[in-house]
Write an enzyme that holds these catalytic residues in place. Structure first.
Site, PDB file in Angstrom:
ATOM      1  N   SER A 145      86.795  68.801  22.143  1.00  0.00           N
ATOM      2  CA  SER A 145      87.164  67.467  22.639  1.00  0.00           C
ATOM      3  C   SER A 145      85.882  66.667  22.798  1.00  0.00           C
ATOM      4  O   SER A 145      84.799  67.247  22.933  1.00  0.00           O
ATOM      5  CB  SER A 145      87.842  67.615  24.007  1.00  0.00           C
ATOM      6  OG  SER A 145      87.916  66.379  24.675  1.00  0.00           O
ATOM      7  N   TYR A 158      88.899  70.890  32.806  1.00  0.00           N
ATOM      8  CA  TYR A 158      88.992  70.631  31.360  1.00  0.00           C
ATOM      9  C   TYR A 158      87.594  70.446  30.758  1.00  0.00           C
ATOM     10  O   TYR A 158      87.258  71.044  29.725  1.00  0.00           O
ATOM     11  CB  TYR A 158      89.852  69.385  31.151  1.00  0.00           C
ATOM     12  CG  TYR A 158      90.198  69.056  29.716  1.00  0.00           C
ATOM     13  CD1 TYR A 158      91.326  69.592  29.120  1.00  0.00           C
ATOM     14  CD2 TYR A 158      89.412  68.184  28.965  1.00  0.00           C
ATOM     15  CE1 TYR A 158      91.674  69.272  27.810  1.00  0.00           C
ATOM     16  CE2 TYR A 158      89.750  67.860  27.658  1.00  0.00           C
ATOM     17  CZ  TYR A 158      90.885  68.402  27.084  1.00  0.00           C
ATOM     18  OH  TYR A 158      91.213  68.078  25.792  1.00  0.00           O
TER      19      TYR A 158
HETATM   20  P1  NAD Z   1     100.106  69.311  23.214  1.00  0.00           P
HETATM   21  O1  NAD Z   1     100.456  69.356  24.673  1.00  0.00           O
HETATM   22  O2  NAD Z   1     100.899  68.430  22.301  1.00  0.00           O
HETATM   23  O3  NAD Z   1     100.101  70.774  22.616  1.00  0.00           O
HETATM   24  C1  NAD Z   1      99.636  71.868  23.345  1.00  0.00           C
HETATM   25  C2  NAD Z   1     100.158  73.126  22.693  1.00  0.00           C
HETATM   26  O4  NAD Z   1      99.701  74.247  23.472  1.00  0.00           O
HETATM   27  C3  NAD Z   1     101.692  73.205  22.671  1.00  0.00           C
HETATM   28  O5  NAD Z   1     102.101  73.843  21.476  1.00  0.00           O
HETATM   29  C4  NAD Z   1     102.007  74.093  23.865  1.00  0.00           C
HETATM   30  O6  NAD Z   1     103.247  74.761  23.788  1.00  0.00           O
HETATM   31  C5  NAD Z   1     100.829  75.065  23.790  1.00  0.00           C
HETATM   32  N1  NAD Z   1     100.587  75.783  25.036  1.00  0.00           N
HETATM   33  C6  NAD Z   1     100.497  75.277  26.290  1.00  0.00           C
HETATM   34  N2  NAD Z   1     100.303  76.279  27.173  1.00  0.00           N
HETATM   35  C7  NAD Z   1     100.261  77.427  26.447  1.00  0.00           C
HETATM   36  C8  NAD Z   1     100.096  78.798  26.781  1.00  0.00           C
HETATM   37  N3  NAD Z   1      99.917  79.190  28.060  1.00  0.00           N
HETATM   38  N4  NAD Z   1     100.106  79.721  25.791  1.00  0.00           N
HETATM   39  C9  NAD Z   1     100.302  79.334  24.506  1.00  0.00           C
HETATM   40  N5  NAD Z   1     100.460  78.060  24.127  1.00  0.00           N
HETATM   41  C10 NAD Z   1     100.450  77.115  25.094  1.00  0.00           C
HETATM   42  O7  NAD Z   1      98.566  68.944  23.186  1.00  0.00           O
HETATM   43  P2  NAD Z   1      97.587  68.336  22.065  1.00  0.00           P
HETATM   44  O8  NAD Z   1      97.191  66.995  22.517  1.00  0.00           O
HETATM   45  O9  NAD Z   1      98.119  68.545  20.701  1.00  0.00           O
HETATM   46  O10 NAD Z   1      96.320  69.262  22.336  1.00  0.00           O
HETATM   47  C11 NAD Z   1      95.929  70.314  21.502  1.00  0.00           C
HETATM   48  C12 NAD Z   1      94.460  70.591  21.758  1.00  0.00           C
HETATM   49  O11 NAD Z   1      93.712  69.418  21.461  1.00  0.00           O
HETATM   50  C13 NAD Z   1      94.114  70.960  23.215  1.00  0.00           C
HETATM   51  O12 NAD Z   1      93.164  72.003  23.232  1.00  0.00           O
HETATM   52  C14 NAD Z   1      93.503  69.682  23.751  1.00  0.00           C
HETATM   53  O13 NAD Z   1      92.595  69.935  24.798  1.00  0.00           O
HETATM   54  C15 NAD Z   1      92.809  69.158  22.517  1.00  0.00           C
HETATM   55  N6  NAD Z   1      92.512  67.736  22.550  1.00  0.00           N
HETATM   56  C16 NAD Z   1      93.512  66.823  22.644  1.00  0.00           C
HETATM   57  C17 NAD Z   1      93.195  65.477  22.668  1.00  0.00           C
HETATM   58  C18 NAD Z   1      94.244  64.434  22.788  1.00  0.00           C
HETATM   59  O14 NAD Z   1      93.878  63.273  23.011  1.00  0.00           O
HETATM   60  N7  NAD Z   1      95.518  64.746  22.620  1.00  0.00           N
HETATM   61  C19 NAD Z   1      91.862  65.080  22.596  1.00  0.00           C
HETATM   62  C20 NAD Z   1      90.862  66.023  22.487  1.00  0.00           C
HETATM   63  C21 NAD Z   1      91.206  67.365  22.462  1.00  0.00           C
END
Ligand code: NAD
Length: 263
Positions: A145, A158
């Site tokens: 991130s 985080y």
């Molecule tokens: P999201 O909430 O859409 O997806 C998260 C996924 O993780 C889902 O499939 C969920 O079921 C799974 N998950 C949650 N808890 C879990 C557990 N205990 N065991 C197994 N799976 C689990 O989120 P996203 O935005 O797609 O984020 C994905 C990654 O991207 C994360 O690591 C997040 O930190 C990172 N990220 C997101 C953003 C953003 O703006 N969305 C920015 C930078 C980084």
């Protein structure tokens, strides 16, 4: 024309939603078998799994284990090994967020975020590397991130986990450098996914703001392009990291953040 990832197997954690699902679609589209993981409605996940198989005819396996539990991570990695003889491409993507001042940060949320966003990547990586070393090829990709490089208030767990992931990835890159294995972070800015949408109410509370103020003055305030990143843009970068053209990119942290961390 043969697909660029035919014969490879990719395991993507947290791939029932958001960025993870976009990775799964991109990699399956290039012919990789995919192991998907994450929570959600069983029928919806089965529909996605069948859709992934339809993209190229390669296999898609759902392994819905809770990655905050070490024994469940071990079971998931064993299921992938039993089905496909190991994982060639590992994408550590599952993650969660909680927004609160540090002195009020709930202890259980701290432990969960460190377990899922950081510790799980250690466990999947240690279990995937022996198979990659044997094949003399591997790709380890972390969804880090912008918060692996810079901080924001009220996101202590985080930011700690993502900075840790950056250091962990650089260390792994050095350890596996002579085995044809690369390890890199992809660091998105704000991507419009359920993870971002769900933190709006807490941010409204923590900062005493309206929904619109959170969107414009918090989420997009630091993103000079004033646009959300798309999950497909993140997935395209992962696809590039899996290509031969990227074989010398290792230990890197690739920002896709509309200029956020350039400031
Ligand atoms: P999201 O909430 O859409 O997806 C998260 C996924 O993780 C889902 O499939 C969920 O079921 C799974 N998950 C949650 N808890 C879990 C557990 N205990 N065991 C197994 N799976 C689990 O989120 P996203 O935005 O797609 O984020 C994905 C990654 O991207 C994360 O690591 C997040 O930190 C990172 N990220 C997101 C953003 C953003 O703006 N969305 C920015 C930078 C980084």
């Amino acid at each position: 024309m043969s697909k660029s990832l035919a014969g490879k197997t990719a395991l993507i954690t947290g791939s029932t939603s958001g960025i993870g699902l976009a990775y799964a679609k991109a990699l399956a589209g290039e012919g990789a078998n995919v192991v998907i993981n994450g929570f959600g409605d069983a029928d919806g996940i089965e529909t996605e799994r069948l859709g992934l198989e339809a993209l190229s005819g390669a296999k898609a396996l759902y392994s819905g284990h809770d990655l905050t539990k070490v024994d469940q991570i071990e079971t998931m990695m064993q299921e992938a090994a039993d089905a496909f003889g190991g994982v060639d491409i590992l994408i550590n993507n599952a993650g969660m967020q909680h927004v609160a001042p540090v002195e009020e940060f709930p202890l259980d949320k701290w432990d969960l975020i460190i377990a899922l966003n950081l510790n799980a990547a250690f466990h999947t990586t240690r279990l995937a590397i022996p198979y990659m070393k044997e094949k003399k090829w591997g790709r380890i990709i972390q969804t880090a991130s912008a918060h692996s490089l810079v901080a924001s208030p009220f996101k202590s767990a985080y930011v700690t986990a993502k900075h840790g992931l950056n250091g962990f990835t650089k260390t792994v890159a050095l350890e596996v450098a002579t085995f044809g294995i690369t390890a890199n972070c992809i660091s998105p800015g704000y991507v419009w996914t359920p993870l971002v949408e769900n933190q709006i109410p807490d941010t409204m509370k923590a900062r005493n703001m309206t929904r619109e103020q959170v969107m414009n003055d918090v989420l997009l305030a630091g993103q000079p392009t004033k646009q959300f990143v798309t999950a497909e843009q993140v997935a395209a970068t992962a696809l590039y990291l899996c290509s031969d053209a990227a074989a010398q990119i290792t230990g890197a942290n690739l920002s896709i953040d509309g200029g956020w961390t350039a400031q």
